[in-house]
Design a protein around this motif. Sequence first.
Motif, PDB file in Angstrom:
ATOM      1  N   ARG A 146      -0.960   2.210  -1.065  1.00  0.00           N
ATOM      2  CA  ARG A 146      -0.580   3.488  -3.077  1.00  0.00           C
ATOM      3  C   ARG A 146       0.798   3.184  -4.004  1.00  0.00           C
ATOM      4  N   THR A 147       0.558   3.197  -4.885  1.00  0.00           N
ATOM      5  CA  THR A 147       1.531   2.529  -6.020  1.00  0.00           C
ATOM      6  C   THR A 147       1.147   4.038  -7.011  1.00  0.00           C
ATOM      7  N   ARG A 148       2.932   3.923  -8.118  1.00  0.00           N
ATOM      8  CA  ARG A 148       3.090   5.359  -9.023  1.00  0.00           C
ATOM      9  C   ARG A 148       3.448   4.037 -10.053  1.00  0.00           C
ATOM     10  N   LEU A 149       2.611   3.168 -10.126  1.00  0.00           N
ATOM     11  CA  LEU A 149       3.299   1.985 -11.031  1.00  0.00           C
ATOM     12  C   LEU A 149       1.822   0.983 -11.376  1.00  0.00           C
ATOM     13  N   LEU A 150       0.726   1.488 -11.888  1.00  0.00           N
ATOM     14  CA  LEU A 150      -0.803   1.286 -11.487  1.00  0.00           C
ATOM     15  C   LEU A 150      -0.702   0.208 -12.473  1.00  0.00           C
ATOM     16  N   HIS A 173       1.177  -3.119 -12.354  1.00  0.00           N
ATOM     17  CA  HIS A 173       0.682  -3.934 -11.554  1.00  0.00           C
ATOM     18  C   HIS A 173      -0.499  -4.584 -11.850  1.00  0.00           C
ATOM     19  N   GLU A 182       9.145  -2.212  -6.171  1.00  0.00           N
ATOM     20  CA  GLU A 182       7.475  -2.492  -5.631  1.00  0.00           C
ATOM     21  C   GLU A 182       7.428  -3.643  -4.568  1.00  0.00           C
ATOM     22  N   ARG A 205       2.913  -5.023  -1.738  1.00  0.00           N
ATOM     23  CA  ARG A 205       1.896  -4.937  -3.008  1.00  0.00           C
ATOM     24  C   ARG A 205       1.816  -4.941  -3.831  1.00  0.00           C
ATOM     25  N   TYR A 235      -2.256  -6.630  -4.777  1.00  0.00           N
ATOM     26  CA  TYR A 235      -2.739  -5.668  -6.275  1.00  0.00           C
ATOM     27  C   TYR A 235      -2.569  -7.010  -7.063  1.00  0.00           C
TER      28      TYR A 235
END
Length: 289
Positions: free
Chosen positions: A57-61, A64, A174, A178, A182
């Motif tokens: 899971r990431t908050r920087l989609l 990415h 990150e 990860r 992505y």
Amino acid sequence: MPAPLLILCASLCFATMGLCIKLASAQYATAEIVFYRGLVGAVAIAVMAPLRGGTLRTRLLAQHGKRSLTGVCALSLWFHALAGLPLATAMTLNYMSSVWMAAFLVLGVLLPGAKGRVDARLVAAVLAGFAGVVLVLQPTITREQLGYGLAGLVSGVLAASAYLQVQALGRAGEPEYRVVFYFSLGGMAAGALGMAFTGLHAHDARGLVLLLATGTLATLGQMLMTRAYAIGRTLSNASLQYSGIVFSVVLGTLVFGDPLTLTALAGIALIVAAGLAATWLRSRGAVAG
């Protein structure tokens, strides 16, 4: 395992991956190879990450997404170059990314209205790198291969941009796995889109082995490289990373009988020297504000 050995193993993985891609390109379209390379990488990371206590899971989609777009374009162009160029030539063009990053820094200072100064040695390194490209391409490719050579050059430019985006993601916290995950998803998406136009080719045992080897070697190489840069010295790692070109020369000669002239060898040496010089100068702040 010490960092120098990790780098050598990673470089061998990438060179062997290039060999597998070149062999697979006789059976599959570039889009298919990109898709399966991403599929193997995504599955491997999705399995390994939870086992190592990580999360995907990431908050920087959005970041990415930008990195994946640039990286997948670079990857696709490089795969295309591998299909039509000698293995060592295509690999050398991909290793131009360090020179291109230095060129970005130089251009950023030389643009109208820009502030700062640039070390003349960095400019010389960039020019030497481009001279090396001329020497590598001129004796080794035919007129029919110029499009592949251009694809290889552009892949190096995009790879340099993608590397800068990876650095930004790293600074944002990150983890590498990860970023790789992505990026692999982006490769799957781009490959699937491309396959809508190129179609699907039938599999056989040889093809499946080559596709699986491509994805496995890519993922393993990235993990080994990441570990090496985490525990080793940057300049030492960068120096040994160019061993990938040497491995490619050997593999290309043994498997395909690729010719290699003294002029091409001189060009490879220039590109390696320019890349190392650019890496060293950037680490010492060759561009000042």
